[in-house]
Design a protein around this motif. Structure first.
Motif, mmCIF file in Angstrom:
data_model
loop_
_atom_site.group_PDB
_atom_site.id
_atom_site.type_symbol
_atom_site.label_atom_id
_atom_site.label_comp_id
_atom_site.label_asym_id
_atom_site.label_seq_id
_atom_site.Cartn_x
_atom_site.Cartn_y
_atom_site.Cartn_z
ATOM 1 N N GLN A 82 56.859 50.528 16.995
ATOM 2 C CA GLN A 82 55.676 50.994 17.706
ATOM 3 C C GLN A 82 54.812 51.876 16.817
ATOM 4 O O GLN A 82 53.580 51.786 16.842
ATOM 5 N N MET A 83 55.437 52.743 16.042
ATOM 6 C CA MET A 83 54.687 53.596 15.125
ATOM 7 C C MET A 83 53.954 52.757 14.085
ATOM 8 O O MET A 83 52.783 52.995 13.783
ATOM 9 N N SER A 84 54.646 51.759 13.545
ATOM 10 C CA SER A 84 54.034 50.900 12.540
ATOM 11 C C SER A 84 52.865 50.124 13.116
ATOM 12 O O SER A 84 51.813 49.989 12.473
ATOM 13 N N ALA A 85 53.041 49.608 14.346
ATOM 14 C CA ALA A 85 51.953 48.857 14.980
ATOM 15 C C ALA A 85 50.750 49.753 15.241
ATOM 16 O O ALA A 85 49.596 49.343 15.049
ATOM 17 N N GLY A 86 50.991 50.999 15.686
ATOM 18 C CA GLY A 86 49.892 51.922 15.936
ATOM 19 C C GLY A 86 49.144 52.285 14.673
ATOM 20 O O GLY A 86 47.894 52.301 14.654
ATOM 21 N N VAL A 87 49.881 52.576 13.614
ATOM 22 C CA VAL A 87 49.241 52.913 12.333
ATOM 23 C C VAL A 87 48.450 51.732 11.795
ATOM 24 O O VAL A 87 47.342 51.884 11.275
ATOM 25 N N GLU A 88 49.007 50.533 11.928
ATOM 26 C CA GLU A 88 48.311 49.341 11.446
ATOM 27 C C GLU A 88 47.015 49.109 12.219
ATOM 28 O O GLU A 88 45.982 48.764 11.622
ATOM 29 N N LYS A 89 47.048 49.335 13.529
ATOM 30 C CA LYS A 89 45.839 49.140 14.328
ATOM 31 C C LYS A 89 44.768 50.161 13.945
ATOM 32 O O LYS A 89 43.585 49.818 13.802
#
Length: 231
Positions: free
Chosen positions: A126-133
């Protein structure tokens, strides 16, 4: 093009669709403003379209009250008052349930046990997806600003300059909080109004867009360097 087509969810950085900010007379522009609707979940859209009047009313009223409080008090004071009100409510409820359990000689446990057991930790995915977005949105914004300020397209840069010039008058008339209040009212009313009068609104917007496209076309023909190169 009607508003409903503009508000359809689009892939991020899809530069083949018209831009919400520079949609008049051009077909490839920033996706940052269009992708906003794609980023909103169905829950947010349900709130904006008042699918559940009670929930939408609570959210709208709470946000409106918060902004009105910020016009009278500082951010620190408002946050402190909200925290005190929340703590007063939860502490009172905890004491009430404890007394009730003592009188009834029951063992129901902590009144907020179900909430305390909720896992609020964010997973690495979830952290990775948020940072990527966030990175995608920031990159898209920087590319669009670079295109506008370095005059990659003269017409779009002129339109952006006119928009900034109009915003100077808006800033002279309203402060930031007033604009936020007006924006909140618009966000919770415009979608519902458009849904009700979609045909009439699309008809008038089509007429306006046709006239704007004609004016932009004439400007491109007369201004050197304004005409786009054909790919």
């Amino acid at each position: 093009m009607c508003v409903s087509e503009v508000l359809k969810p689009l892939p991020l950085c899809d530069r083949t669709r018209p831009s919400l900010l520079f949609c008049a007379g051009r077909s490839g522009s920033s996706c940052l403003f269009l992708s906003f609707s794609a980023a909103m979940g169905s829950t947010v859209l349900d709130l904006l379209y008042w699918r559940e009047c009670r929930r939408s009313g609570l959210v709208f009223g709470g946000l409106q009250l918060l902004l009105l409080c910020l016009t009278q008090f500082s951010v620190v004071s408002v946050c402190a008052y909200i925290a005190l009100a929340t703590l007063s409510t939860t502490i009172s409820f905890r004491i009430y349930k404890s007394i009730l359990q003592a009188v009834q000689k029951s063992d129901e446990g902590h009144p907020f046990k179900s909430y305390l057991e909720v896992d609020v930790a964010l997973t690495p995915a979830q952290m990775s997806a948020g940072v990527e977005k966030i990175q995608l949105y920031a990159t898209c914004l920087l590319k669009e600003l670079r295109r506008l300020f370095l005059v990659q397209d003269l017409v779009d840069s002129v339109k952006f300059a006119v928009l900034m010039w109009l915003l100077t008058y808006v800033g002279a008339l309203f402060n930031g909080l007033t604009l936020l209040i007006l924006a909140l009212v618009a966000v919770f009313t415009c979608p519902m109004v458009y849904e009700k009068y979609q045909t009439q609104i699309d008809q008038y917007l089509g007429v306006v867009r046709t006239h704007v496209s004609l004016v932009v076309g004439k400007i491109k023909e007369k201004v050197p360097g304004a005409k786009r190169k054909e790919e």
